[in-house]
Design a protein around this motif. Structure first.
Motif, PDB file in Angstrom:
ATOM      1  N   PRO A 298       0.777   3.053  -6.887  1.00 13.82           N
ATOM      2  CA  PRO A 298       1.089   1.913  -6.263  1.00 13.82           C
ATOM      3  C   PRO A 298       2.345   1.160  -6.704  1.00 13.82           C
ATOM      4  CG  PRO A 298      -1.343   2.084  -6.725  1.00 13.82           C
ATOM      5  CD  PRO A 298      -0.485   3.105  -7.452  1.00 13.82           C
ATOM      6  N   VAL A 299       2.955   1.353  -7.746  1.00 15.61           N
ATOM      7  CA  VAL A 299       4.139   0.677  -8.307  1.00 15.61           C
ATOM      8  C   VAL A 299       5.319   1.027  -7.367  1.00 15.61           C
ATOM      9  CG1 VAL A 299       5.776   0.538 -10.081  1.00 15.61           C
ATOM     10  CG2 VAL A 299       3.573   0.344 -10.664  1.00 15.61           C
ATOM     11  N   GLU A 300       5.388   2.431  -6.968  1.00 11.15           N
ATOM     12  CA  GLU A 300       6.040   3.019  -6.167  1.00 11.15           C
ATOM     13  C   GLU A 300       5.988   2.297  -4.635  1.00 11.15           C
ATOM     14  OE1 GLU A 300       6.736   7.047  -5.815  1.00 11.15           O
ATOM     15  OE2 GLU A 300       6.841   7.451  -7.830  1.00 11.15           O
ATOM     16  N   ALA A 301       4.767   2.313  -4.351  1.00 14.17           N
ATOM     17  CA  ALA A 301       4.654   1.750  -3.000  1.00 14.17           C
ATOM     18  C   ALA A 301       4.858   0.492  -3.012  1.00 14.17           C
ATOM     19  CB  ALA A 301       2.850   1.881  -2.609  1.00 14.17           C
ATOM     20  N   LEU A 302       4.780  -0.506  -3.774  1.00 14.39           N
ATOM     21  CA  LEU A 302       5.194  -1.837  -3.995  1.00 14.39           C
ATOM     22  C   LEU A 302       6.558  -2.163  -3.800  1.00 14.39           C
ATOM     23  CD1 LEU A 302       2.948  -3.933  -6.423  1.00 14.39           C
ATOM     24  CD2 LEU A 302       3.103  -4.236  -4.057  1.00 14.39           C
ATOM     25  N   GLN A 303       7.284  -1.388  -4.268  1.00 13.29           N
ATOM     26  CA  GLN A 303       8.847  -1.442  -4.053  1.00 13.29           C
ATOM     27  C   GLN A 303       9.227  -0.845  -2.562  1.00 13.29           C
ATOM     28  OE1 GLN A 303      11.128  -2.569  -6.328  1.00 13.29           O
ATOM     29  NE2 GLN A 303      12.659  -2.065  -4.639  1.00 13.29           N
ATOM     30  N   ARG A 304       8.585   0.184  -2.085  1.00  9.36           N
ATOM     31  CA  ARG A 304       8.845   0.289  -0.884  1.00  9.36           C
ATOM     32  C   ARG A 304       8.502  -0.572   0.335  1.00  9.36           C
ATOM     33  NH1 ARG A 304      10.556   5.780   1.104  1.00  9.36           N
ATOM     34  NH2 ARG A 304      11.533   4.890   2.693  1.00  9.36           N
ATOM     35  N   MET A 305       7.452  -1.172   0.097  1.00  2.46           N
ATOM     36  CA  MET A 305       6.918  -2.269   0.903  1.00  2.46           C
ATOM     37  C   MET A 305       7.735  -3.577   0.821  1.00  2.46           C
ATOM     38  SD  MET A 305       2.620  -1.508   0.326  1.00  2.46           S
ATOM     39  CE  MET A 305       2.416  -2.899   1.999  1.00  2.46           C
ATOM     40  N   ARG A 306       8.470  -3.792  -0.156  1.00  2.00           N
ATOM     41  CA  ARG A 306       9.343  -4.934  -0.491  1.00  2.00           C
ATOM     42  C   ARG A 306      10.720  -4.677   0.235  1.00  2.00           C
ATOM     43  NH1 ARG A 306       7.451  -8.842  -3.388  1.00  2.00           N
ATOM     44  NH2 ARG A 306       9.448  -9.917  -3.559  1.00  2.00           N
ATOM     45  N   GLU A 307      10.807  -3.279   0.393  1.00  2.00           N
ATOM     46  CA  GLU A 307      12.396  -3.051   1.203  1.00  2.00           C
ATOM     47  C   GLU A 307      12.181  -2.858   2.839  1.00  2.00           C
ATOM     48  OE1 GLU A 307      12.940   0.695  -0.895  1.00  2.00           O
ATOM     49  OE2 GLU A 307      13.736  -0.300  -2.512  1.00  2.00           O
ATOM     50  N   GLU A 308      10.919  -2.577   3.194  1.00  2.00           N
ATOM     51  CA  GLU A 308      10.699  -2.431   4.710  1.00  2.00           C
ATOM     52  C   GLU A 308       9.362  -2.739   4.949  1.00  2.00           C
ATOM     53  OE1 GLU A 308      11.577   1.307   7.641  1.00  2.00           O
ATOM     54  OE2 GLU A 308      11.847   1.655   5.660  1.00  2.00           O
ATOM     55  N   THR A 309       8.972  -3.260   6.018  1.00  2.00           N
ATOM     56  CA  THR A 309       7.815  -3.526   6.820  1.00  2.00           C
ATOM     57  C   THR A 309       6.952  -2.196   7.063  1.00  2.00           C
ATOM     58  OG1 THR A 309       8.641  -5.781   7.255  1.00  2.00           O
ATOM     59  CG2 THR A 309       6.580  -4.802   8.470  1.00  2.00           C
TER      60      THR A 309
END
Length: 225
Positions: A38-49
């Protein structure tokens, strides 16, 4: 049909690879990326919708069901797990579907076909559903005075209350109707219909004073005055 942007979150490489392969087979799905936690996922979701999240439940650091409570309401979730006992908890979190491993392609296709982008059938919707902790709030666009960024959260200031939600202002901005809402600062989105005046570099919305940054100042004058 518009492309649905997908992110796969699973701590098992084989599971990530299988879902990635399934996504590549469907022409209306786009794989934005995969994450093993989830930590990786959060970063990705803050960069792109992200429109659709394939989320494993049983992960070492954070359970998928706990992580789901942090995900913006604009992102739909399909839970994936080898444990059927999590199904009820998954659906209580308003998941789009629940896929039990090993996942067959026909079952995968059935799940993704339940997804609809906002522009497909809900374009005239005048409310916004906001997730705040365990609660869901339905806010009318006309009642939202402004939205404020507060670290990793946003605060919806309505005519009656404040609602805090775990999401970024950047991702939220893309889901709001531009006919009503406008970004005026790195930390603020305002309801254009409630603006009273522009004083210096601040907008007045009733008794609220919202700063306007240099980046948005000319656009604010052009559109609102």
């Amino acid at each position: 049909m518009q492309t649905i942007k997908c992110l796969v979150v699973d701590d098992e490489e084989l599971a990530r690879s299988l879902l990635a392969a399934y996504i590549e087979k469907v022409d209306f799905l786009e794989l934005v990326g995969t994450a093993e936690n989830p930590v990786e996922a959060l970063q990705r979701m803050r960069e792109e919708t992200i429109d659709l999240l394939f989320l494993d439940i049983q992960m070492p650091e954070i359970k998928g069901t706990d992580f789901a409570k942090m995900v913006p309401t604009t992102t739909k979730i399909i839970f994936t797990t080898a444990y059927s006992e999590y199904a009820l908890e998954g659906f209580e979190l308003n998941a789009l579907d629940y896929l039990l491993k090993p996942i067959a392609f026909d079952r995968f296709l059935n799940a993704v076909n339940k997804f609809q982008l906002p522009s497909e059938g809900r374009i005239h919707q005048d409310t916004l559903t906001v997730k705040s902790g365990y609660d869901l709030h339905k806010l009318r666009h006309s009642d939202i005075r402004y939205i404020e960024s507060d670290g990793e959260y946003v605060i919806f200031h309505t005519l009656e209350k404040k609602v805090m939600s775990y999401q970024s202002l950047k991702s939220l901005e893309k889901s709001l109707p531009s006919s009503i809402f406008m970004r005026v600062h790195r930390s603020y989105i305002i309801n254009k219909q409630l603006v009273n005046s522009l004083k210096g570099r601040s907008l007045l919305l009733s008794k609220d004073q919202i700063p306007v940054s240099d980046r948005y100042y000319e656009q604010v004058k052009k559109e609102l005055f």
